[in-house]
Design a protein around this motif. Structure first.
Motif: not given
Length: 238
Positions: A109-110, A114-116, A119-121, A141-145
């Motif tokens: 979780s991010s 904080d996404l860079r 990043d895929c999410f 917030s999102v789920r980074v994968v």
């Protein structure tokens, strides 16, 4: 015969003063503060009730004061919860794992902030609800994968807005759209890249509530509202 005393005793009656009426606004304010009704309404009603009680000599001061205190505390609690939610303090999910170069190797979780770049999410389906890109701040917030896993979005640019008073939602959205729609995308995917027509450009940007907490970040990303894609669109070396 002696005349009776002058004036003699006179009959009469005593009427007690009417009972004090309890102020209606005070009662309504108290009840609404208990059931957590419309924001600020119990607080305003409580203040109005106190004014009416003073001018009319009515009862209900205790109800009015209790309504103000209860609803004031409720607003304070909501404010604290909102601030903690925006800061991510309430999110106890593990953060995504990254290698020494910052590339995501494990999902997590991010916060949106904080996404860079790269990043895929996943957004839990939020993209499907985006009808107006200017309202794209749908989640905190999102789920980074890892990008080799199915994902809805891929961030291709991240930048900060200038400090100062909040410029307004329209101005912020306009700036985000201008920069996200410039050369950032073509530089990221490569000028000769073939991007699926299903992909659209979105962006996360500061809201007035997050601006107060220091949020200045705009995140540009590509997403497919109707499904997920696998693999990164990033050109080698970008």
């Amino acid at each position: 015969m002696q005349p009776g005393p002058y004036g003699g005793p006179q009959g009469g009656w005593y009427a007690p003063p009417p009972p004090q009426k309890t102020n209606t606004a005070a009662i309504v304010a108290f009840v609404m503060s208990i059931v957590c009704a419309l924001p600020l309404v119990p607080l305003i009603l409580g203040i109005v009730a106190l004014s009416q009680i003073r001018s009319r000599g009515e009862k209900g001061k205790g109800f009015a004061i209790a309504a103000i205190a209860i609803h004031g505390a409720t607003i304070a609690i909501y404010g604290i919860v909102l601030a903690l939610g925006l800061s991510g303090a309430l999110d106890d999910s593990p953060a995504p794992k990254r290698d020494t170069g910052g590339q995501v190797t494990g999902s997590g979780s991010s916060k949106v902030n904080d996404l860079r770049k790269g990043d895929c999410f996943n957004t839990d389906g939020d993209l499907a609800q985006y009808e107006d890109k200017a309202d794209s701040q749908a989640a905190f917030s999102v789920r980074v994968v890892p990008c080799d896993q199915p994902h809805e979005g891929e961030a291709y640019a991240v930048f900060d807005l200038e400090d100062g008073p909040y410029p307004g939602k329209d101005k912020v959205a306009s700036t985000a759209e201008e920069k996200c729609g410039g050369t950032e995308l073509s530089d990221y995917v490569g000028k000769d890249a073939k991007v699926s027509e299903k992909l659209e450009v979105y962006y996360y940007f500061p809201q007035s509530t997050t601006w107060i907490l220091g949020d200045r970040k705009v995140t540009c990303f590509m997403g497919e509202a109707g499904g997920k894609s696998t693999g990164s669109l990033r050109a080698t070396g970008s």
